[in-house]
Structures are given as structure tokens and as C-alpha cells.
Design a protein around this motif. Sequence first.
Motif, PDB file in Angstrom:
ATOM      1  N   ALA A 161      42.227  54.408  28.518  1.00  0.00           N
ATOM      2  CA  ALA A 161      43.430  54.357  28.002  1.00  0.00           C
ATOM      3  C   ALA A 161      43.684  55.570  26.979  1.00  0.00           C
TER       4      ALA A 161
ATOM      5  N   PHE B 142      48.336  58.015  37.705  1.00  0.00           N
ATOM      6  CA  PHE B 142      48.817  56.957  36.869  1.00  0.00           C
ATOM      7  C   PHE B 142      49.689  57.633  35.851  1.00  0.00           C
TER       8      PHE B 142
ATOM      9  N   LYS C 156      46.522  54.943  45.582  1.00  0.00           N
ATOM     10  CA  LYS C 156      45.993  54.110  44.384  1.00  0.00           C
ATOM     11  C   LYS C 156      45.489  55.154  43.190  1.00  0.00           C
ATOM     12  N   THR C 157      46.144  54.553  42.140  1.00  0.00           N
ATOM     13  CA  THR C 157      45.893  55.434  40.776  1.00  0.00           C
ATOM     14  C   THR C 157      45.485  54.276  39.901  1.00  0.00           C
ATOM     15  N   ALA C 158      44.805  54.693  38.744  1.00  0.00           N
ATOM     16  CA  ALA C 158      44.223  53.724  37.698  1.00  0.00           C
ATOM     17  C   ALA C 158      43.603  54.363  36.757  1.00  0.00           C
TER      18      ALA C 158
ATOM     19  N   HIS D 252      39.239  49.582  32.136  1.00  0.00           N
ATOM     20  CA  HIS D 252      39.409  48.960  30.992  1.00  0.00           C
ATOM     21  C   HIS D 252      38.047  48.314  30.761  1.00  0.00           C
TER      22      HIS D 252
ATOM     23  N   LEU E  40      36.736  45.777  30.124  1.00  0.00           N
ATOM     24  CA  LEU E  40      36.589  44.374  30.899  1.00  0.00           C
ATOM     25  C   LEU E  40      36.924  44.669  32.289  1.00  0.00           C
TER      26      LEU E  40
ATOM     27  N   ASN F 252      39.193  50.038  36.873  1.00  0.00           N
ATOM     28  CA  ASN F 252      40.659  50.214  37.772  1.00  0.00           C
ATOM     29  C   ASN F 252      41.366  49.058  37.418  1.00  0.00           C
ATOM     30  N   MET F 253      41.413  48.544  36.561  1.00  0.00           N
ATOM     31  CA  MET F 253      42.052  47.525  36.294  1.00  0.00           C
ATOM     32  C   MET F 253      43.712  47.452  36.016  1.00  0.00           C
ATOM     33  N   ILE F 254      43.989  48.822  35.353  1.00  0.00           N
ATOM     34  CA  ILE F 254      45.224  48.917  35.103  1.00  0.00           C
ATOM     35  C   ILE F 254      45.673  50.295  35.733  1.00  0.00           C
ATOM     36  N   GLY F 255      46.579  50.119  36.692  1.00  0.00           N
ATOM     37  CA  GLY F 255      47.091  51.124  37.580  1.00  0.00           C
ATOM     38  C   GLY F 255      48.367  50.983  38.412  1.00  0.00           C
ATOM     39  N   ALA F 256      48.541  51.905  39.281  1.00  0.00           N
ATOM     40  CA  ALA F 256      49.720  51.683  39.918  1.00  0.00           C
ATOM     41  C   ALA F 256      49.670  52.207  41.490  1.00  0.00           C
TER      42      ALA F 256
END
Lengths: 373, 373
Positions: free
Chosen positions: B90, B125, B154-156, B159, B161, B164-168
Amino acid sequence: MSDVIAAEQRNDKRIVQIELGDRSYPIVIGRRLFDDASVWSSAGEGDCAAIVTNTTVGPLYAATLERAISNRFRRVIHIELRDGEEFKDAASLNHIFDRLLSERADRKTVLFALGGGVVGDMTGFAAACYMRGIPFVQVPTTLLAQVDSSVGGKTAINHPLGKNMIGAFYQPRLVVADLDTLSTLPAREFAAGLAEVIKYGPVLDPQFFNWIETNIDALIARDTDALGYAIQRCCELKAEVVAKDEHEANVRAVLNFGHTFGHAIETGAGYGVWMHGEAVGCGMAMAADLSARLGMISEAFAIRLRRLVERAGFPVVGPRLGADRYLELMRHDKKSEGGEIRFVLLDEDGHASIRPAPDTIVRQVIDANCQRS
Amino acid sequence: MSDVIAAEQRNDKRIVQIELGDRSYPIVIGRRLFDDASVWSSAGEGDCAAIVTNTTVGPLYAATLERAISNRFRRVIHIELRDGEEFKDAASLNHIFDRLLSERADRKTVLFALGGGVVGDMTGFAAACYMRGIPFVQVPTTLLAQVDSSVGGKTAINHPLGKNMIGAFYQPRLVVADLDTLSTLPAREFAAGLAEVIKYGPVLDPQFFNWIETNIDALIARDTDALGYAIQRCCELKAEVVAKDEHEANVRAVLNFGHTFGHAIETGAGYGVWMHGEAVGCGMAMAADLSARLGMISEAFAIRLRRLVERAGFPVVGPRLGADRYLELMRHDKKSEGGEIRFVLLDEDGHASIRPAPDTIVRQVIDANCQRS
């Protein structure tokens, strides 16, 4: 994308169906919806749901919402954000992600946005990004959010350098607008929503303008029948506009009617002095006056709109900033291009377009509608 | 969405057209593409472009890319991120937003992702979210990114935890895979890409498997003709898979062939001991052996695949972890469901499916293919 919107009224519920192909969804408007199992059938079901709300709305409705959906999900996570536009930021967004990941929420988890526009925008954006997109349901609890956030798929957070700068277009799976939640809405927030409701008549629908004139007292008294119809009609009208222009731009800009003068009033008077709804209300009267002075609408229509704004309880005389200051503030508006102010103006009764106007006429409007310096 | 993929070879350029309706885009593969103005015509033009790269790739190619696009954009911003998977977070994403906003980049700004998979994922992303979506162009400079990131959208970011947990899901406007950039690629990263190239044959295309067998020495020697065809064919095959299943799931999972055993090898040996490409290579040999022991493919095909992996320079004997540890690690794989390991197995020569396998047979595979404990 189709621009067909099907509306129907089932028993005491109103349903506006937003047709967007495989992203279509219903907006359900009515009373006692939390107790109505059939309302929640399109919310999906599964292992996990998360209710995202804030510290003001959560204590009022989160337990009620959990009861409404608890038979559809094996577990319901509660995520409470701090209340206020100033918390619509990356830190709050990350808090949602932290909670979802630490609870091992998978990609079938459904997010429920319970609150006003800030909660809806942040939850929608979190849903758009978590594991590249999970379903979400809007449960707007303010009049503004029920009218404005239900349609259009705009989600976002603020950045220190600009409002709503980071976001996505992402559609909910369902919107549930329970009219009973409006009973707990503070006067200031109700007024902000009412200004947006009034806006739809003059720019998009003369019949709806007539209807608002007839029913303004019932709306102010928060009569749920009147509010239910008004929200339904605004959602239908916004859906028609958005269908023409899903990803922003010209057609959609007519929904900013009253906001060019309104933002100048808000900023010029100092944030918090004028309420947003008051500023937009007064801004609509001024934009109508400008339209009339340019010969685009009849003076009679401009006067009718000003009366309606006044009856709704909004001021129709702007603050004493001076015409120079008004013009300067409006040149910084998002819609201005190359320093030229672009106004949303009425070009006939019940229709609007975006265009510039001569400074001399704008100055006449400011002189006629604002306190003299 | 259509699954039609048009491929053609113009002069020394290969073009794979990804057909996704109004989100269609070309992948251009070839040499000296930075000097070829026609390549960049679908990148758009306008006031502002931003090249997002990292501290390793930037010094090599950012100035060259700027020259290639400088006649299309009035100004070109340079954004350099730190190099490494650990910076795919982030904070780096926010750095991109900070730079774009402080440079007043508007919603017509085009982002250029210049680098490997990490830069591509983060830039994509950022483009998906900045002002709710701006155009972007992928300029992958690693073999892995040219094969893997060019198709699928795939973008990301990672995190703490989870990866690639946060993406679009967000499609580029153009992909430019310049084969000359592969000449500066470290051996380790080249190997990681080569393992992915080999993967496409056994799971999707027996003819391509034959072609790789014939051309493996040229590929290892980084012959640009051979690499150009291999990248083209992998992009075509991946596009066919993704067209069936744009938003993830079953069909797409065949592209994880070799990764279940491979991830166990990587994690079990300790990150960095086995290279990712080595682990996937060995994992493919093990998955093929498992498929043969289950009677799904001929033993001869499994042996051919093992030979190919060996000729490509990868180990075909796994580390000494013990069967219990292998099974434990594989049960934590993303694809496992309710503790049951789901393998990507070959069910005929050049075709794959996802299914569980009896522990006893999996233990036999581990005993036969790994160092004895």
C-alpha cells in the motif's frame, strides 16, 4: 448496457430495477424492510457477511441488520468506522481489509454498507478491491445516500490532495433503502438530501417538479409515503442519466445543477457556516435566475423554483462575498475548463445543459441574489 | 466477451489481439520496439503520461521509453519504485497516487508500467483506482511478465496478511513486449519465466509441447526468434483460457500446473533456497508422475516432460522434506478445499484438470521424486 428501468410497487414496497446486464440489481424502498425476509433474498448467502458501518449508525441499526441476514450467513462480522468525511481515507479502507483478512473472509464474503454516503463509498471501494472484487449490498440510512448513492456505482476514498480521487466504478448486488431509518436523521443531513431531491425536477422531469411543489410539506414532515415516491423517482431519473453515460462525463454533469454557485457559497462562507443542502438550494435558485436572464427559460419558472427552495426551508439569498470572489471561486470548480466557468443551466422547463455564461450576466445574478457588499 | 484471438506476424513483429469487446487490446512482441513509432499508436496521446518503473529497470530503459512516447504526450512524469516483491504494498501504491496528484495528472493521463510482474501489478492497480480508472500500458521487461502479466487483467498489491489480496481486474490498453529487454535479465529471473513457458505445453497444447522440445536449446540461449514465438503462443493460449473464465476460477486454475508441488518445495526448503522457476519445474515433473500413476496419462508422456524440465536446466529431484511435511504444506495451498489438496493433473497428453488424489499415491510420488529422508 440497457437503459430500461423497471419500477413497480409491491404492497408497501417500491422496487426500482437497475438494468446493467450481468451487473443488474434491484433498489428496494419501503418501511420495515429489516423485518422482511423477501427483501434480502438477492443479497446472496454463504459462510460470511460483514456489516461495515460507523460509530453513529452502528449502535442504531447494526444489530437489526444482523438479525435480518443472520439466516443467510453462517457468521456476520461487524466493522465500525469513525463517523465523518475526514475518515473517508486510506487508513479506514485498510482497517476494513485488516479486519476481513484477520477474520479469514474469503472471496464469497458479502459486504453490507450500513450508513450514509461516506460508509457506502468506502465499503463499495473495499468490495471492489478485496481479493479483486467481492459482492456488496448498500443499506443507505440517509436521504442523500438513498437518492444519490443507490445508482451510479461510484465508490471512492479521499486523498490529502483531493476528494474522491482514489476509487472504482463498482455496482452493488442490492440496495435496501429503509424509510424508517430517516426518522433518526439529524435535520442538517435531511436538508442536504432534500436539496438533491428537489434538483431532479427542474433538470430532468417537469412532472416530478410539479409533484414536489404539491408535496413539499409532506416531504419536510418526513412523510414516508411521499419520501418513498420521491426516492423512487430520483433513482429512476438518475438511472436513466447514468445508463446514457455510465462512466462519467457530460450527460451526468446535469446532476450538478445548483452546485457551481453552491460550492462557491460553501467555500466562500467558510465550511460549516452554510450547510451543504442550504448552499445547493440557494445555488439552484441562482442558476435558475441565470438561465432566465440568458433567455433560456421563462422568468416564471425561475420564480417557481426559487419559491420551492424557500418553502423547503433553504435560504435564497447568498452570502455577501462580492462578485469578484464568487467568480474566482467558481473558476476553481471541477467543471471549469481553461479557466472558463461551465454552468449547469436550465434550457427549458425541466431540461438542463452545460455551458459558459458572460461574466456580466453572472455578476447581475450575484448582485440580485446575494447580500450586498 | 469473445474468445477470438487474432495473431499475426508483421515484418519482425508478432501481434496477439486480445478480444474483450470495448476493452480489447493488442500485445506486440518483437525486437527494437522502442524505436518503432507504429507500435505506440494505440497507447493514446494527450497532455500527460507517467512511466512507473523500479530502481533496477528505470536506469536501463526509462529514458528509451520516454523517447518512444514523447511525441504523443506533452509531458512525461517518471515514478520510480523500490525493486522487490516486499515493496508491492500500500505504501508504494500511495507513492504513485501522491506523485500523480502533486503533478496534477488528470483522468486522461496514461500510465506505462515498465518492469516485471511487480511493477505491472502495482501500476495496473493504480490505473484501476486513480480517479476511478485511467488508461494504462504494460511494457513488461521480464520473460515471466511477458508471458504471464500480458493477459488476464489481474492487478494487485500485497497485504501483510496475504499476497495479492487487494486488487482489481483491469485491462491494459496495449502491451509491448520488447525481446531485447530480456538480454539484461538475470539468469534466475529468466529461469522463472522459462518454467512458465514450458507449463503451457503439457496442460493446453501438445503441438506446442513438441515445439518446446525441439527448441529448448534456442530458448535457453535466449534466441529472440524462439522467444518471440514462445511468448506469442503462451499469450494466445492464456487468452483462450481467460476468455472462458475472465474472473478466475476453475478453467483458469490449470495454469497453476506444477505450482502445488512447487510451492511446497519453495516453502519447505525455505524461501530463496529454491528459485521459483526451479520449484515449478520440479513440481511439473512430480505432477506429471502423479498423473501417470493415476493412469491419466502414459508413463512415456510423464518421462518426456521430466526430460524437458531437466534439459531446461531445472532440478527434477525435490528436496528431502519427508512426505508428511509435503502433504502438510500442500494442504495450505490456495486451491485446497476443506483440507483436501486439489492437484492440477494431466488427464491426457496436452490437457489438464483439477482434482484430488489419494494420499498413498501422492506419497509414492514424493518417495520416487525427492531425496530420501
